[in-house]
Design a protein around this motif. Structure first.
Motif, PDB file in Angstrom:
ATOM      1  N   SER A   2       0.613  -1.138   0.264  1.00 40.49           N
ATOM      2  CA  SER A   2      -0.095   0.374  -0.195  1.00 40.49           C
ATOM      3  C   SER A   2       0.682   1.206   0.152  1.00 40.49           C
ATOM      4  O   SER A   2       1.966   1.163   0.260  1.00 40.49           O
ATOM      5  N   ARG A  93      -7.621  -9.922  -3.269  1.00 39.10           N
ATOM      6  CA  ARG A  93      -7.373  -9.644  -4.601  1.00 39.10           C
ATOM      7  C   ARG A  93      -7.649  -8.964  -5.587  1.00 39.10           C
ATOM      8  O   ARG A  93      -7.514  -8.155  -6.196  1.00 39.10           O
ATOM      9  N   GLY A  96      -7.804  -5.044  -6.006  1.00 43.38           N
ATOM     10  CA  GLY A  96      -6.382  -4.707  -6.136  1.00 43.38           C
ATOM     11  C   GLY A  96      -5.530  -4.794  -5.040  1.00 43.38           C
ATOM     12  O   GLY A  96      -4.549  -3.669  -5.421  1.00 43.38           O
ATOM     13  N   SER A  97      -5.393  -5.577  -3.917  1.00 42.22           N
ATOM     14  CA  SER A  97      -4.780  -5.009  -3.308  1.00 42.22           C
ATOM     15  C   SER A  97      -3.517  -5.482  -3.423  1.00 42.22           C
ATOM     16  O   SER A  97      -3.296  -6.637  -3.952  1.00 42.22           O
ATOM     17  N   ASP A  98      -1.978  -4.713  -3.251  1.00 44.70           N
ATOM     18  CA  ASP A  98      -0.940  -5.625  -3.494  1.00 44.70           C
ATOM     19  C   ASP A  98      -0.137  -5.074  -2.239  1.00 44.70           C
ATOM     20  O   ASP A  98       0.851  -5.166  -1.710  1.00 44.70           O
ATOM     21  N   GLN A  99      -1.472  -5.747  -1.007  1.00 46.51           N
ATOM     22  CA  GLN A  99       0.224  -6.248  -0.105  1.00 46.51           C
ATOM     23  C   GLN A  99       0.647  -7.646   0.212  1.00 46.51           C
ATOM     24  O   GLN A  99      -0.137  -7.915  -0.543  1.00 46.51           O
ATOM     25  N   GLY A 118      -3.920 -15.531  -4.866  1.00 52.39           N
ATOM     26  CA  GLY A 118      -3.184 -14.770  -5.027  1.00 52.39           C
ATOM     27  C   GLY A 118      -2.287 -14.320  -3.917  1.00 52.39           C
ATOM     28  O   GLY A 118      -1.309 -13.352  -3.724  1.00 52.39           O
ATOM     29  N   ASP A 120       1.019 -14.471  -1.050  1.00 49.85           N
ATOM     30  CA  ASP A 120       2.691 -14.356  -1.337  1.00 49.85           C
ATOM     31  C   ASP A 120       3.397 -16.254  -1.089  1.00 49.85           C
ATOM     32  O   ASP A 120       4.159 -16.263  -1.507  1.00 49.85           O
TER      33      ASP A 120
END
Length: 484
Positions: A2, A93, A96-99, A118, A120
């Protein structure tokens, strides 16, 4: 991650705070991390608040969980309800979260599903527990083995003979050097002995530059006069025993021996790629800081066995190499790995390239009449670098004898055994899984005495006989071979 997140990932959210989530929350809080805990169990949330933890009641399977953790850098989704975990990963996900997402699975199937959604990092607590148990077991076994080894060393009041395999390679020499250092730490004088020759140019540079003292077995006192006898990196050697009258007290190797050794202390680890790795672990267990020479030798031993970490490298090999790295003289290591090539070696290599015959991934070549038989091994090693080649053998004639050196990186074969099968009874053979040497009286094949007038005829007759025997022992048809 974020907007505004720092590289240290300083803010965390834990979704689902059962036993796993609580353990993680405690550790993060103890490190003064900013932790938000979300759980749907109201009584659990109240209990966490009583412990001064930032906890909120939220059903993590609902889409609004995304808004609750929007300001967090790392989200750990650790509920025992894996379906709820999948819903949370999917919701984050899809928005659009990129955490950075860490998710808990229950089995290999849900591991794959969470990764596809999604996550990690996916963790399976049962696997983590099993891995931890295995590491504890390995550590316990090493501690136990070290105590047993120390007992054997302490009883060696008349010194220790450390035996390498015939024509020792870097792994065997380095392992012997490390055991010698461990023995001396226990007040035991140790002598490294070997049979055969140290023929390869790199191996001679290795021994000379590091000042390693090796004593030919014939120049050493009888093995029966030592307090103990050790064999290192010996299991795949075709020279199984030096003296049947002498008991072996210590046997350390990465291969199972082909004959029963019956040593008082045995450590065989087939799950590593070099015996140097095993001895490095013992240095660590005994708390012996390796000298520059010992560390450099061991790292070279590991690198040579794994082809500079390109072949059969295990995590244990890598961790051993990482431990040794700060102690190593890297200038010396570079000199060992890049020795100058003599004119004789260049001549032998050129002749071997010109006369090479290839069948499948096997290459056999005749270097003609030679002056320096050690150049054969170097030529065989260089030819092993050719594309598609996994096994090489180069032979030549010197005086009234045929000398042959072979190298292999094919894990399916033992080149020492192949040479034994091909030339047993007609010549002296020695070697192990990746390299070997043969010495054969010339008259075995021809029945003709060598003279200046018949040299070319002898070479032709010898070449045909040696090639045929080698290809047959390798299991290929020499008649179908071609000049690569």
């Amino acid at each position: 991650m974020s907007a505004g997140a720092t590289s240290s990932m300083s803010t965390y959210a834990i979704l689902g705070c059962g036993s796993v989530g609580y353990a993680v929350a405690e550790d993060l809080a103890a490190d003064s991390k900013d932790v938000l805990i979300l759980d749907k169990d109201e009584s659990r949330v109240e209990s966490l608040r009583d412990q001064d933890l930032n906890a909120q009641r939220t059903d993590i399977s609902e889409p609004d969980v995304v808004d609750a953790v929007g300001d967090r850098d790392v989200v750990l989704i650790l509920a025992s309800d894996v379906d709820a975990n999948k819903a949370a990963v999917s919701a984050l996900r899809e928005r659009g979260s990129d955490q950075f997402l860490v998710a808990r699975a229950s089995d290999p199937v849900t591991e794959d599903e969470l990764a596809e959604l999604g996550a990690d990092v996916v963790i399976n607590p049962s696997e983590v527990i099993a891995d931890s148990a295995l590491r504890s077991l390995e550590s316990g076994e090493l501690e136990y083995n070290a105590k047993q080894l120390a007992e054997v060393l302490k009883s060696a009041t008349d010194g220790l003979a450390v035996l390498t395999h015939d024509n020792p390679d870097p792994d065997s020499i380095a392992s012997a050097v490390a055991l010698q250092a461990i023995a001396r730490e226990h007040g035991v004088d140790a002598v490294i002995s070997y049979e055969g020759e140290i023929g390869h140019q790199e191996d001679r540079a290795f021994v000379n530059l590091l000042g390693i003292e090796l004593v030919p077995l014939e120049d050493s006192k009888p093995l029966s006069e030592y307090g103990a006898v050790a064999m290192v990196d010996h299991g795949k050697s075709s020279d199984a025993e030096f003296d049947p009258e002498v008991d072996v007290d210590i046997f350390i190797d990465r291969y199972e021996p082909e004959t029963e050794v019956g040593a008082a202390f045995t450590d065989i680890r087939t799950n590593v790629s070099s015996t140097s790795t095993i001895l490095t672990k013992y240095l660590q267990e005994f708390g012996v800081s390796p000298t520059e020479a010992v560390a450099t030798a061991l790292l070279y031993g590991i690198r040579s066995e794994t082809l500079d970490f390109k072949r059969e490298t295990t995590p244990a090999d890598l961790t051993a190499a990482a431990y040794l790295h700060p102690f190593v003289n890297h200038n010396t290591l570079e000199q060992v790995e890049s020795p100058s090539m003599s004119p004789e070696t260049l001549d032998v290599l050129a002749e071997a390239i010109h006369n090479r015959e290839v069948q499948g991934s096997h290459l056999v070549s005749n270097a003609g009449f030679i002056r320096d038989r050690d150049a054969l091994g170097q030529a065989a090693q260089h030819l092993l670098k050719l594309e598609g080649i996994t096994t090489t053998a180069v032979f030549g004639i010197s005086d009234d004898r045929i000398f042959l050196s072979a190298r292999s990186k094919d894990i399916r074969i033992n080149i020492g055994n192949i040479l034994q099968d091909a030339f047993s009874g007609i010549g002296d053979t020695g070697g192990h899984s990746t390299q070997g040497d043969v010495e054969i009286p010339l008259g075995i094949f021809t029945g003709i005495e060598t003279s200046d007038d018949n040299r070319d005829t002898l070479l032709q007759l010898t070449e045909e006989a040696v090639r045929k025997k080698l290809f047959q022992a390798m299991g290929v048809d020499s008649d179908a071979a071609n000049g690569g």
